[in-house]
Design a protein around this motif. Sequence first.
Motif, mmCIF file in Angstrom:
data_model
loop_
_atom_site.group_PDB
_atom_site.id
_atom_site.type_symbol
_atom_site.label_atom_id
_atom_site.label_comp_id
_atom_site.label_asym_id
_atom_site.label_seq_id
_atom_site.Cartn_x
_atom_site.Cartn_y
_atom_site.Cartn_z
ATOM 1 N N LEU A 8 14.936 79.452 1.755
ATOM 2 C CA LEU A 8 16.118 78.825 1.175
ATOM 3 C C LEU A 8 17.282 79.808 1.134
ATOM 4 O O LEU A 8 17.095 80.993 0.868
ATOM 5 N N GLN A 9 18.460 79.283 1.382
ATOM 6 C CA GLN A 9 19.660 80.111 1.364
ATOM 7 C C GLN A 9 20.194 80.211 -0.060
ATOM 8 O O GLN A 9 20.016 79.288 -0.856
ATOM 9 N N PRO A 10 20.893 81.300 -0.381
ATOM 10 C CA PRO A 10 21.471 81.425 -1.724
ATOM 11 C C PRO A 10 22.497 80.329 -1.976
ATOM 12 O O PRO A 10 23.308 80.025 -1.101
ATOM 13 N N GLN A 11 22.433 79.728 -3.147
ATOM 14 C CA GLN A 11 23.397 78.709 -3.560
ATOM 15 C C GLN A 11 24.529 79.451 -4.268
ATOM 16 O O GLN A 11 24.347 80.006 -5.330
ATOM 17 N N LEU A 12 25.711 79.495 -3.653
ATOM 18 C CA LEU A 12 26.834 80.241 -4.201
ATOM 19 C C LEU A 12 27.662 79.429 -5.182
ATOM 20 O O LEU A 12 28.360 79.991 -6.013
ATOM 21 N N CYS A 13 27.601 78.108 -5.069
ATOM 22 C CA CYS A 13 28.261 77.237 -6.032
ATOM 23 C C CYS A 13 27.537 75.892 -6.029
ATOM 24 O O CYS A 13 26.737 75.612 -5.147
ATOM 25 N N ALA A 14 27.837 75.088 -7.018
ATOM 26 C CA ALA A 14 27.207 73.784 -7.130
ATOM 27 C C ALA A 14 27.638 72.892 -5.964
ATOM 28 O O ALA A 14 28.777 73.001 -5.495
ATOM 29 N N PRO A 15 26.747 72.010 -5.487
ATOM 30 C CA PRO A 15 27.119 71.123 -4.386
ATOM 31 C C PRO A 15 28.391 70.315 -4.666
ATOM 32 O O PRO A 15 29.248 70.178 -3.800
ATOM 33 N N ARG A 16 28.529 69.789 -5.864
ATOM 34 C CA ARG A 16 29.723 69.000 -6.216
ATOM 35 C C ARG A 16 30.987 69.847 -6.076
ATOM 36 O O ARG A 16 31.992 69.393 -5.539
ATOM 37 N N GLU A 17 30.934 71.065 -6.575
ATOM 38 C CA GLU A 17 32.089 71.962 -6.468
ATOM 39 C C GLU A 17 32.436 72.230 -4.999
ATOM 40 O O GLU A 17 33.605 72.207 -4.612
ATOM 41 N N ALA A 18 31.425 72.452 -4.177
ATOM 42 C CA ALA A 18 31.661 72.737 -2.757
ATOM 43 C C ALA A 18 32.264 71.522 -2.047
ATOM 44 O O ALA A 18 33.199 71.661 -1.250
ATOM 45 N N ILE A 19 31.746 70.339 -2.338
ATOM 46 C CA ILE A 19 32.231 69.125 -1.680
ATOM 47 C C ILE A 19 33.686 68.842 -2.035
ATOM 48 O O ILE A 19 34.460 68.383 -1.202
ATOM 49 N N LEU A 20 34.079 69.130 -3.272
ATOM 50 C CA LEU A 20 35.431 68.815 -3.742
ATOM 51 C C LEU A 20 36.437 69.935 -3.506
ATOM 52 O O LEU A 20 37.627 69.759 -3.775
ATOM 53 N N SER A 21 35.999 71.072 -3.007
ATOM 54 C CA SER A 21 36.878 72.224 -2.801
ATOM 55 C C SER A 21 37.616 72.124 -1.466
ATOM 56 O O SER A 21 37.144 71.466 -0.533
#
Length: 76
Positions: A8-21
């Motif tokens: 698994l790759q490191p999760q640097l931010c929440a999926p929701r935050e990434a999608i909305l950025s």
Amino acid sequence: MCPCSSPLQPQLCAPREAILSPRRTVPLSQAEGQTAAEVISRCPPGIPLVMPGERLDKNILADLNKYGILQVNVLE
């Protein structure tokens, strides 16, 4: 763990935050170390290779290239 599975790759931010950025599209050659802005999957079967917020490293980029994915959306 399946021998063909990558860790698994490191999760640097929440999926929701990434999608909305804010995001930009880059070629794979410029994506190492960047953060994925969306789900990246191969179709078929449509199983995600990368989830939003994950760091893109050289191993996952090699897999994406193998599947014919040549560009990715990353966070700005």
